[in-house]
Design a protein around this motif. Sequence first.
Motif, short mmCIF file in Angstrom:
data_model
loop_
_atom_site.label_atom_id
_atom_site.label_comp_id
_atom_site.label_asym_id
_atom_site.label_seq_id
_atom_site.Cartn_x
_atom_site.Cartn_y
_atom_site.Cartn_z
N LEU A 79 35.63 -8.59 -21.83
CA LEU A 79 36.84 -7.82 -22.16
C LEU A 79 37.02 -7.68 -23.66
CD1 LEU A 79 39.42 -8.99 -19.50
CD2 LEU A 79 38.76 -6.63 -19.99
N ARG A 80 36.73 -8.75 -24.41
CA ARG A 80 36.81 -8.68 -25.87
C ARG A 80 35.79 -7.69 -26.43
NH1 ARG A 80 37.06 -14.20 -26.19
NH2 ARG A 80 34.90 -14.27 -26.87
N ILE A 81 34.59 -7.72 -25.89
CA ILE A 81 33.56 -6.78 -26.34
C ILE A 81 33.96 -5.35 -25.98
CG2 ILE A 81 31.16 -6.05 -26.00
CD1 ILE A 81 30.48 -9.03 -25.71
N TYR A 82 34.53 -5.17 -24.78
CA TYR A 82 34.98 -3.84 -24.36
C TYR A 82 36.09 -3.34 -25.28
CZ TYR A 82 36.65 -0.09 -21.32
OH TYR A 82 37.03 1.13 -20.82
N GLN A 83 37.00 -4.22 -25.65
CA GLN A 83 38.07 -3.84 -26.57
C GLN A 83 37.48 -3.42 -27.92
OE1 GLN A 83 41.09 -6.81 -27.02
NE2 GLN A 83 42.36 -5.52 -28.31
N SER A 84 36.47 -4.12 -28.39
CA SER A 84 35.81 -3.75 -29.64
C SER A 84 35.11 -2.40 -29.51
CB SER A 84 34.79 -4.81 -30.03
OG SER A 84 35.41 -6.05 -30.23
N VAL A 85 34.49 -2.17 -28.35
CA VAL A 85 33.84 -0.88 -28.11
C VAL A 85 34.87 0.24 -28.14
CG1 VAL A 85 32.68 0.49 -26.32
CG2 VAL A 85 31.84 -1.79 -26.88
N ILE A 86 36.01 0.02 -27.50
CA ILE A 86 37.09 1.02 -27.50
C ILE A 86 37.57 1.28 -28.92
CG2 ILE A 86 39.47 1.46 -26.74
CD1 ILE A 86 37.46 1.76 -24.51
N LEU A 87 37.75 0.23 -29.70
CA LEU A 87 38.20 0.36 -31.08
C LEU A 87 37.22 1.19 -31.92
CD1 LEU A 87 40.48 -1.13 -32.99
CD2 LEU A 87 38.42 -2.19 -33.88
N LEU A 88 35.94 0.90 -31.80
CA LEU A 88 34.93 1.66 -32.53
C LEU A 88 34.83 3.09 -32.05
CD1 LEU A 88 32.03 -0.90 -32.99
CD2 LEU A 88 33.39 0.19 -34.76
N ARG A 89 34.87 3.28 -30.73
CA ARG A 89 34.79 4.64 -30.19
C ARG A 89 35.98 5.49 -30.65
NH1 ARG A 89 35.83 5.11 -24.16
NH2 ARG A 89 37.92 5.11 -24.99
N ASN A 90 37.17 4.90 -30.66
CA ASN A 90 38.35 5.62 -31.12
C ASN A 90 38.22 5.99 -32.59
OD1 ASN A 90 39.39 5.27 -28.60
ND2 ASN A 90 40.86 3.73 -29.18
N SER A 91 37.71 5.06 -33.40
CA SER A 91 37.51 5.36 -34.82
C SER A 91 36.52 6.49 -35.00
CB SER A 91 37.01 4.12 -35.55
OG SER A 91 37.92 3.07 -35.43
N PHE A 92 35.46 6.46 -34.22
CA PHE A 92 34.44 7.51 -34.27
C PHE A 92 35.03 8.86 -33.85
CE2 PHE A 92 30.68 9.63 -32.38
CZ PHE A 92 29.85 9.62 -33.49
N LEU A 93 35.76 8.87 -32.76
CA LEU A 93 36.32 10.12 -32.25
C LEU A 93 37.45 10.65 -33.14
CD1 LEU A 93 36.34 9.52 -28.40
CD2 LEU A 93 34.86 11.05 -29.71
N ALA A 94 38.21 9.76 -33.76
CA ALA A 94 39.29 10.23 -34.64
C ALA A 94 38.72 10.97 -35.84
CB ALA A 94 40.14 9.05 -35.08
N LEU A 95 37.53 10.61 -36.27
CA LEU A 95 36.90 11.32 -37.38
C LEU A 95 36.56 12.76 -37.01
CD1 LEU A 95 34.55 8.55 -38.78
CD2 LEU A 95 36.70 9.35 -39.75
N VAL A 96 36.42 13.03 -35.71
CA VAL A 96 36.14 14.39 -35.25
C VAL A 96 37.31 15.32 -35.57
CG1 VAL A 96 35.74 15.76 -33.16
CG2 VAL A 96 34.55 13.61 -33.48
N SER A 97 38.50 14.78 -35.66
CA SER A 97 39.68 15.61 -35.91
C SER A 97 39.90 15.91 -37.40
CB SER A 97 40.92 14.95 -35.31
OG SER A 97 41.16 13.73 -35.97
N LEU A 98 39.03 15.44 -38.25
CA LEU A 98 39.19 15.71 -39.69
C LEU A 98 38.98 17.17 -40.10
CD1 LEU A 98 37.74 12.61 -41.51
CD2 LEU A 98 40.08 13.41 -41.50
N PRO A 99 38.04 17.91 -39.51
CA PRO A 99 37.86 19.31 -39.94
C PRO A 99 39.12 20.18 -39.88
CG PRO A 99 35.94 18.63 -38.74
CD PRO A 99 36.95 17.51 -38.62
N PRO A 100 39.93 20.11 -38.81
CA PRO A 100 41.17 20.91 -38.85
C PRO A 100 42.10 20.49 -39.98
CG PRO A 100 40.74 20.18 -36.62
CD PRO A 100 39.75 19.50 -37.50
N LEU A 101 42.14 19.19 -40.29
CA LEU A 101 42.98 18.73 -41.40
C LEU A 101 42.45 19.25 -42.73
CD1 LEU A 101 44.07 15.07 -40.72
CD2 LEU A 101 45.47 17.09 -40.91
#
Length: 141
Positions: A79-101
């Motif tokens: 579960l801790r590793i999964y939480q870390s995976v979620i945290l990294l994936r969210n960081s990765f995906l949030a960078l996708v929203s930078l072009p509109p900004l």
Amino acid sequence: MLAIRRIRRMHILQYLVLGGLMLALVVLTHHRLPTTSTRQNTTLVVVLLFILLVLVMGGIYLIFQRMRPNLRRPEAENLRIYQSVILLRNSFLALVSLPPLLLYHLTSEWVNLLFFGILLVALCVLTLPTERKFRRWLLTG
């Protein structure tokens, strides 16, 4: 499952914080640059930021690929590793929203800001962690 609810809350909070930080940075630094020489400097800065973005995304992706589940580990550790995976994936995906900004920063069109918000909410909803997704992740390792 209580742990999945906690991970889900962290997921939503992370998108809110990342979106707020990116939006605050763009809005606080927002200014129009009318001169030609300044536009050339702006283009250079945009290219350098794009290269930095690609490097950061590549680093996050490499770390993300190394985080694998193991059925022999205790469930709490997975579960801790999964939480870390979620945290990294969210960081990765949030960078996708930078072009509109970035487009909003350059053009001052509110449509780009609206697209940023819609994209961030869609990413948050589509990647919401569930117990089923956790079990599927656990079995893929």
